[in-house]
Design a protein around this motif. Structure first.
Motif: not given
Length: 922
Positions: A453-454, A513-519, A551-556
């Motif tokens: 959680n960034i 995967q993270g939420e869209e805005a995270s990546y 920290f970029n989120g994990f993408k799909p």
């Protein structure tokens, strides 16, 4: 320093003095009852399936640490730090500014990797962490076990087997095995409340006072079940730990000229960032030019020449040329910064990173229970749940950087990585006797997860629409192990013990995967950028990056959900040919669904040369299966370079890119180990000596490479990069072979006289690991020029020199009536910093030029007093003389932020820790 040496010297002389006294006491007339040695020697079960034996009679070296007793007096409270303090062969240090690793301290045994030591709980395999250590720390590229998920207050003792044992226990046991033995206490409630913190002049970014406050509550309760020996024992632990701050003072440029004008406009209610989205496409450009002309005049520290240049620039491009940082020297930019800080009422320390231990809240529950069914059989269960929330800082996003959207953050911001670590474990089984056979059937399940959680950050490409907090996705690892074990003793010679069994293990690794805005990266319309649409920029035309900063989120496409299984069978036979000759032989076969099978064996022996003198030796082969994380872990980022949408990052071993480049599939690491040593006891003096030399060769060791950039790889590989629009890639691969050799020496002494109990212990570990042979490059990346990318100079340092090659401890525990006093000196040998810098100042940076981090001695002291049989108090200091590692040279400090190295593992950088602990039991 003088006091430190005095205490160390006094403790050495004291140790030697009691040794001499013990040797000569038989010739001195004393009262028969005035001295009594402790003749009850510690027994071990680890390393043998034949049952308990004294640790000096074991054919392999095993250390035993009584955590239940020492928890009253030791300054350390978690398992990793306890072992780091008392076991010289063990190394674990709190990390800083390394993402998830800040909350999980990589642990190493005998200088080998965190994934080359096996952890057991009550003799059953413990699951590993979900985290892959991919940052610049010792153990980079490995997956270790989260020791901090288990409360130390739940433990009775810790056994550390310092010898290869894969033939007995399976994968990972190359360096050795750690067994955590849970409490079985009944009939009382025991607990402790601890409070402490770092009292040091370097606290709070070297302004002094007190930081890193730690409050911990531990409770343990046990009771009997029935009348045939059944019991349950339950432990609860809660910890609230504040961060420490060890940065210096930010000494680089923070603000530029445009930031100053922007702030003057903002003070007047005008947000310049609201007047454009892409500076190259600004319909109201004249309005923006006018505002800059107007508010620049309010910056009173601009020179007249600069003011004239600003007023003379009547276009955006003209103003960009005047205001861009490249027009100014570092000193000029620092002048702007100092003036702007004064104007805004700020100081340079306001822009420091959070360097030091992370903030942590930790809650743990553990249970151990056993219930006899009849005289021969019993059922048992143990396990626990822990939830740990940590917050660590990243690199400060300065307002002068394009990755900072000053429309929202005019002074920049310090992004934070929030990590929720959840750990679940449960083992259940039945064991007993049948026809002379000891049988144990069990199932052990474990799961560890990291959720990111960034916080206090932003997706810069979203500008004003950016949230300040992001769910960046997470990692989860699950493991289920079924064991069936048989053992039986035969009355042949002096005894033969036969053991055999089977194991089935299921593993699952998942990336969410993270939420869209995270990546994602967004265009000027607020839609996900498709590679062609117009992207937002800062005032100078730099494209605003996407994804959550720090920290970029994990993408799909990073999301995975992979399984594997393994089956194993083993046999272990121990021959006591005579009362002086013991031979133990073991063999194990394992088959994995993803890479194949392996067969390993071990032969160990102990020869009793004299009643109190043993010689022991062992030889074995071993293996470590590639962790399922190393096979499938991947995380990629999208960059826009030369009008191309390109991918960079870590690509999984089964990825399309790995296949096109000819990267081989991961296979097991294999090892050959040998050790020889002796044990010697002098019962009349209460003394025991053990010394063991060891050698371990590991072939096909798995590492995480550095980034292979497109411009550096051969032409054939560039074609494959272009097919997938990749600009840089790193992989897990079996790239190197290593050799480790070392020596462990342990001397223990105890004496009892006139109500006084004195225990003295000295231990030292010497080890050296080095890479041998050629780098195993492969496929289209096979090139002599790329060997330093496969196994970089930094990676070599992490492997060979970032962990002390010499570590020793000398401790004394003195008990008299209701008082206990404890003194320990720990020597940490020198290590090497990973940064390649100009150490000697000759203006030439050699490829292997590194700073040496000097050796240090850390002194711990504490005193405990039992006021009543129910209540006691402990006061103590860890690192009494407030010793810190060698300071970094300026080139490694990142503008005076990292005063001490963050890429080595000695004793940390928190300084003196003082504590008080209230102990109680009812």
């Amino acid at each position: 320093m003088r006091n430190k040496k005095t205490i160390l010297s006094a403790s050495v002389l004291f140790f030697l003095g009691v040794f001499t006294y013990g040797q000569e006491k038989d010739s001195i007339k004393t009262n028969k009852d005035s001295i009594k040695t402790n003749n009850v020697e510690e027994v071990v079960v680890l390393g043998s399936r034949a049952g308990a034996r004294s640790k000096t009679d074991s054919p392999v070296p095993v250390d035993v640490f009584n955590v239940k007793e020492s928890s009253i007096i030791l300054p350390q409270t978690n398992i990793g730090q306890i072992l780091n303090a008392v076991a010289p062969s063990f190394t674990s240090t709190i990390q800083t500014n390394s993402d998830g690793t800040d909350h999980l301290d990589p642990a190493q045994l005998r200088g080998l990797g965190p994934d080359q030591v096996l952890v057991l709980v009550n003799g059953k395999r413990r699951h590993t962490s979900a985290l892959v250590n991919v940052n610049g720390t010792p153990g980079r590229g490995t997956v270790g076990t989260d020791l901090n998920a288990i409360p130390s207050f739940a433990l009775n003792r810790i056994e550390v087997l310092r010898d290869g044992a894969a033939a007995q226990y399976g994968s990972d046991a190359i360096a050795g095995v750690i067994n955590l033995d849970l409490k079985r206490d009944t009939g009382k409630l025991a607990g402790q409340i601890s409070y402490g913190g770092n009292l040091t002049p370097t606290a709070n970014d070297h302004t002094g006072d007190f930081d890193g406050q730690n409050i911990q509550l531990d409770l343990n309760y046990g009771n009997k079940i029935g009348t045939k020996g059944g019991f349950f024992n339950i432990t609860w632990s809660s910890q609230f730990r504040n961060p420490t701050y060890r940065a210096g003072t930010e000494n680089g440029p923070i603000y530029n000229a445009y930031n100053a004008i922007e702030q003057r406009a903002l003070n007047d209610g005008v947000n310049l960032s609201s007047l454009f989205t892409n500076i190259n496409n600004t319909p109201n450009s004249q309005q923006l030019v006018n505002y800059i002309h107007q508010y620049a005049q309010n910056v009173n520290y601009f020179s007249q020449d600069l003011q004239n240049s600003i007023q003379g620039a009547n276009t955006i491009s003209g103003l960009q040329n005047v205001l861009k940082s490249a027009n100014f020297t570092r000193d000029q930019l620092n002048y702007f910064t100092d003036q702007e800080l004064a104007y805004r009422g700020q100081s340079r320390k306001d822009f420091n990173m959070q360097v030091g231990q992370s903030k942590l809240n930790n809650h743990q529950l553990f249970i151990n229970a056993e219930l006899p069914i009849n005289d021969n059989w019993k059922v048992y269960t143990f396990g626990g749940y822990s939830l740990r929330h940590g917050t660590s800082g990243g690199f400060y996003r300065r307002p002068s950087e394009s990755r900072t959207f000053t429309g929202l953050y005019p002074s920049g911001y310090l992004p934070q990585i929030g990590t929720d670590i959840q750990d679940i474990s449960l083992a259940a089984g039945i064991k007993g006797k049948w026809e002379g056979w000891n049988i144990d059937f069990s199932n052990t399940y474990g799961q560890n997860s990291f959720t990111y959680n960034i916080q206090n950050t932003g997706n810069t490409s979203l500008r004003f629409a950016s949230p300040r907090e992001f769910n960046a996705g997470g990692l989860r690892f699950s493991q289920n192990t079924i064991n069936l074990d048989f053992s039986k003793k035969y009355d042949v010679w002096e005894g033969i013990n036969v053991a055999f069994g089977a194991e089935h293990r299921y593993e699952n690794f998942k990336i969410t995967q993270g939420e869209e805005a995270s990546y994602a990266t967004y265009d000027t319309s607020g839609n996900v950028w498709n590679g062609n649409s117009v992207r937002p920029t800062d005032f100078f035309g730099a494209l605003l990056p996407g994804g959550s900063q720090v920290f970029n989120g994990f993408k799909p496409e990073n999301a995975v959900d992979k399984n594997r299984q393994s089956v194993a069978a083993y046999a272990d036979v121990e021959f006591n040919f005579t009362n002086w000759l013991l031979v133990d032989a073991a063999a194990r076969y394992e088959n994995y669904s993803d890479f194949g099978s392996t067969f390993n064996y071990k032969l160990a022996s102990r020869i009793k040369v004299a009643p109190n003198f043993n010689v022991r030796f062992a030889g074995s082969t071993g293996f470590r299966a590639p962790s399922i994380h190393q096979i499938y872990y991947n995380v990629t980022s999208t960059l826009f370079t030369n009008n191309q949408l390109l991918e960079v990052g870590t690509f999984s071993n089964d990825s399309q890119l790995a296949g096109l480049l000819g990267m081989p599939k991961l296979k097991q690491e294999t090892s050959k180990s040998a050790s020889v040593g002796f044990t010697y006891k002098i019962p009349s003096a209460g003394l025991s000596f053990t010394a063991d030399g060891y050698f371990t060769r590991i072939d096909n060791r798995i590492i995480l490479t550095d980034q292979f950039l497109r411009k550096d790889v051969p032409a054939d590989a560039q074609k494959e990069y272009d097919k997938l629009n990749v600009n840089g890639a790193q992989f897990f691969t079996n790239a190197i072979d290593t050799e480790t050799k070392g020596l462990d020496v342990v001397i223990s002494h105890n004496v009892r006289f006139s109500g006084v109990k004195l225990d003295n212990n000295f231990a030292i570990n010497l080890n050296k690991t080095k890479q041998v042979g050629d780098v195993h490059s492969a496929g289209l990346l096979q090139s002599p020029q790329l060997e330093k990318v496969y196994f970089s100079e930094k990676s070599r340092i992490y492997l060979e020199e970032a962990v002390p090659r010499v570590k020793a401890s000398l401790s004394h525990t003195l008990s008299w009536k209701d008082a206990t006093f404890y003194l320990r000196n720990t020597y940490f040998g020198k290590v090497t910093g990973a940064d390649v810098i100009d150490v000697n100042g000759d203006g030439i940076i050699d490829f292997n030029e590194h700073q040496q981090i000097g050796d240090k001695i850390i002194t711990d002291i504490s005193a405990a007093y039992q006021f009543t049989k129910n209540v006691g108090l402990t006061l103590g200091v860890n690192n009494l003389f407030d010793i810190y590692p060698t300071k970094n040279l300026a080139a490694s400090t990142n503008n005076d932020q990292f005063i001490y190295s963050r890429s080595t593992s000695q004793f940390g950088q928190n300084g003196r820790y003082v504590f008080a602990r209230l102990n109680f039991n009812f």
